[in-house]
Design a protein around this motif. Structure first.
Motif, short mmCIF file in Angstrom:
data_model
loop_
_atom_site.label_atom_id
_atom_site.label_comp_id
_atom_site.label_asym_id
_atom_site.label_seq_id
_atom_site.Cartn_x
_atom_site.Cartn_y
_atom_site.Cartn_z
N THR A 1 6.78 -15.33 -2.01
CA THR A 1 7.97 -14.85 -2.72
C THR A 1 7.62 -14.03 -3.96
O THR A 1 8.49 -13.42 -4.56
CB THR A 1 8.85 -16.05 -3.12
N GLN A 2 6.33 -14.01 -4.33
CA GLN A 2 5.93 -13.13 -5.43
C GLN A 2 5.93 -11.67 -4.98
O GLN A 2 6.00 -10.76 -5.80
CB GLN A 2 4.51 -13.48 -5.90
N TYR A 3 5.82 -11.48 -3.68
CA TYR A 3 5.68 -10.11 -3.16
C TYR A 3 6.78 -9.72 -2.17
O TYR A 3 6.88 -8.56 -1.79
CB TYR A 3 4.32 -9.97 -2.46
N ALA A 4 7.56 -10.67 -1.74
CA ALA A 4 8.65 -10.40 -0.80
C ALA A 4 9.84 -11.28 -1.18
O ALA A 4 9.68 -12.48 -1.38
CB ALA A 4 8.20 -10.71 0.63
N SER A 5 11.01 -10.66 -1.29
CA SER A 5 12.20 -11.43 -1.70
C SER A 5 12.80 -12.17 -0.51
O SER A 5 12.69 -11.73 0.63
CB SER A 5 13.24 -10.49 -2.30
N ILE A 6 13.43 -13.27 -0.83
CA ILE A 6 14.15 -14.04 0.19
C ILE A 6 15.65 -13.93 -0.11
O ILE A 6 16.08 -14.18 -1.24
CB ILE A 6 13.71 -15.52 0.20
N TYR A 7 16.40 -13.55 0.90
CA TYR A 7 17.85 -13.40 0.76
C TYR A 7 18.55 -14.39 1.69
O TYR A 7 18.03 -14.72 2.76
CB TYR A 7 18.28 -11.98 1.10
N ALA A 8 19.73 -14.80 1.27
CA ALA A 8 20.46 -15.79 2.08
C ALA A 8 20.88 -15.19 3.42
O ALA A 8 20.79 -15.84 4.45
CB ALA A 8 21.69 -16.26 1.32
N ASP A 9 21.35 -13.95 3.39
CA ASP A 9 21.83 -13.34 4.63
C ASP A 9 21.45 -11.87 4.69
O ASP A 9 20.89 -11.31 3.74
CB ASP A 9 23.35 -13.52 4.76
N GLU A 10 21.78 -11.25 5.81
CA GLU A 10 21.36 -9.86 6.04
C GLU A 10 22.04 -8.89 5.07
O GLU A 10 21.42 -7.96 4.56
CB GLU A 10 21.67 -9.49 7.49
N GLU A 11 23.32 -9.16 4.82
CA GLU A 11 24.08 -8.27 3.94
C GLU A 11 23.46 -8.22 2.55
O GLU A 11 23.24 -7.13 1.99
CB GLU A 11 25.53 -8.77 3.87
N GLU B 1 0.83 -1.22 0.00
CA GLU B 1 0.00 0.00 0.00
C GLU B 1 0.86 1.27 0.00
O GLU B 1 0.49 2.27 -0.59
CB GLU B 1 -0.91 0.01 1.24
N ILE B 2 1.99 1.20 0.70
CA ILE B 2 2.84 2.41 0.77
C ILE B 2 3.98 2.36 -0.27
O ILE B 2 4.90 3.15 -0.23
CB ILE B 2 3.45 2.59 2.18
N GLU B 3 3.86 1.38 -1.19
CA GLU B 3 4.85 1.19 -2.26
C GLU B 3 6.25 1.00 -1.69
O GLU B 3 7.23 1.57 -2.17
CB GLU B 3 4.79 2.36 -3.24
N GLY B 4 6.31 0.21 -0.64
CA GLY B 4 7.60 -0.11 -0.04
C GLY B 4 8.09 -1.48 -0.46
O GLY B 4 7.58 -2.05 -1.44
N LYS B 5 9.05 -1.99 0.27
CA LYS B 5 9.61 -3.31 -0.05
C LYS B 5 9.80 -4.09 1.24
O LYS B 5 10.21 -3.53 2.27
CB LYS B 5 10.98 -3.18 -0.74
N LEU B 6 9.55 -5.40 1.15
CA LEU B 6 9.76 -6.28 2.30
C LEU B 6 10.60 -7.46 1.84
O LEU B 6 10.38 -8.02 0.77
CB LEU B 6 8.43 -6.79 2.85
N GLY B 7 11.57 -7.81 2.66
CA GLY B 7 12.40 -8.98 2.35
C GLY B 7 12.57 -9.84 3.59
O GLY B 7 12.34 -9.39 4.72
N PHE B 8 12.95 -11.10 3.36
CA PHE B 8 13.26 -12.01 4.45
C PHE B 8 14.68 -12.52 4.27
O PHE B 8 15.14 -12.69 3.14
CB PHE B 8 12.33 -13.23 4.42
N VAL C 1 -11.41 -24.48 -0.77
CA VAL C 1 -10.84 -23.72 -1.90
C VAL C 1 -9.35 -23.50 -1.63
O VAL C 1 -8.97 -23.08 -0.54
CB VAL C 1 -11.55 -22.35 -2.05
N GLU C 2 -8.53 -23.83 -2.63
CA GLU C 2 -7.09 -23.63 -2.44
C GLU C 2 -6.77 -22.14 -2.35
O GLU C 2 -7.16 -21.35 -3.22
CB GLU C 2 -6.31 -24.25 -3.61
N PRO C 3 -6.08 -21.74 -1.27
CA PRO C 3 -5.78 -20.31 -1.12
C PRO C 3 -4.77 -19.82 -2.15
O PRO C 3 -3.88 -20.57 -2.55
CB PRO C 3 -5.20 -20.23 0.29
N LYS C 4 -4.95 -18.59 -2.58
CA LYS C 4 -4.00 -17.98 -3.52
C LYS C 4 -3.54 -16.66 -2.92
O LYS C 4 -4.36 -15.86 -2.46
CB LYS C 4 -4.66 -17.73 -4.88
N ILE C 5 -2.25 -16.43 -2.97
CA ILE C 5 -1.68 -15.26 -2.30
C ILE C 5 -2.27 -13.95 -2.85
O ILE C 5 -2.56 -13.02 -2.09
CB ILE C 5 -0.13 -15.26 -2.39
N GLU C 6 -2.48 -13.89 -4.16
CA GLU C 6 -2.98 -12.64 -4.75
C GLU C 6 -4.40 -12.32 -4.25
O GLU C 6 -4.76 -11.14 -4.12
CB GLU C 6 -2.92 -12.67 -6.28
#
Lengths: 116, 144
Positions: free
Chosen positions: A98-108, A74-81, B99-104
């Motif tokens: 993972t379609q909406y939040a990236s996964i990274y191996a480490d903090e760096e 909503e605020i056009e930000g970014k979230l990662g794990f 119903v299978e949940p979908k993230i979108e």
């Protein structure tokens, strides 16, 4: 039976890193959300969740993480794990997070990826 | 036909109270380690058990407020298969109606929950659900 999830954070430039320690169930998810929304209130639009201290999550806790993703979008930000166990990472893929939040191996690499 | 036998079996009855799924996950971990599963597979079994317990806790409305679990390791000379049964005496449900949940869709929805069965199916090798008005049984299998 389980201790409350411990949540801490630190600022890295325009980004904030949130650290968790413990089980992410509904209470744990709420603790993360409280910290995340506070950081967003303070103007942070980029959040990196470092889950190194979390070895187990449940779907109720992850549902609250989805609420945080929604807020970030909503605020056009970014979230990662980062620093996820292979099973938590696999679960996030199964759910499609993972379609909406990236996964990274480490903090760096997370800080670098979200800063771009 | 392969010569298989039950090499170890544990039964567990859990009250439906907060965080009791963690007790179940500890038994799952011990059984998965006994059969020599990789650390990643042990972790997947543990998480699937947590989700199966939470499903019962949240949705079964079982009058006895109990979940009945069986963990069975079978095989021949070596353990080959871990079968976990999670049963409740609740109201049951029609598995095909879930119903299978979908993230979108969940991102826009008020209710963001409902992921348990999808996660269990994604983490285990085989999943079977039997449910009627007398209760629900989830049978989950992980192979070595």
């Amino acid at each position: 039976m389980t201790d409350t999830l411990k949540v801490t954070s630190r600022h890295v430039g325009e980004l904030a890193v949130i650290y968790t320690e413990g089980y992410i169930n509904n209470q744990g998810g709420e603790e993360i959300a409280k910290a995340a929304y506070q950081l967003i209130e303070e103007g942070r639009k980029k959040l990196l969740l470092n889950l190194e201290g979390t070895k187990i999550v449940n779907s109720i806790g992850i549902s609250i993480l989805i609420e945080i993703i929604e807020r970030i979008l909503e605020i056009e930000g970014k979230l990662g794990f980062c620093r996820l166990t292979p099973t938590i990472s696999k679960t996030f893929h199964i759910m499609g997070l993972t379609q909406y939040a990236s996964i990274y191996a480490d903090e760096e690499s997370g800080i670098e990826g979200l800063s771009g | 036909m392969a010569n298989t036998a039950v090499l170890r079996e544990v039964t567990l009855t859990l009250p439906m109270v907060a965080d009791m799924e963690i007790a179940a996950s500890k038994t799952a971990t011990a059984m998965a380690e006994f059969m020599g599963l990789s650390l990643d597979k042990v972790d997947e079994v543990r998480m699937a058990v947590v989700e199966a317990c939470i499903n019962s806790f949240e949705h079964s409305e079982a009058a006895d407020s109990r979940v009945y679990m069986t963990f069975a390791v079978t095989g021949g000379a070596k353990p080959e298969k871990l079968e976990i049964t999670v049963r409740d005496h609740g109201r049951g449900f029609e598995p095909s109606s879930v119903v299978e949940p979908k993230i979108e869709e969940k991102l826009k929805a008020e209710r963001k929950r409902g992921w348990g069965l999808k996660i269990i199916r994604g983490l285990m090798d085989e999943v079977k659900i039997e449910s009627d008005a007398k209760g629900t049984t989830i049978i989950m299998v992980k192979y070595r």
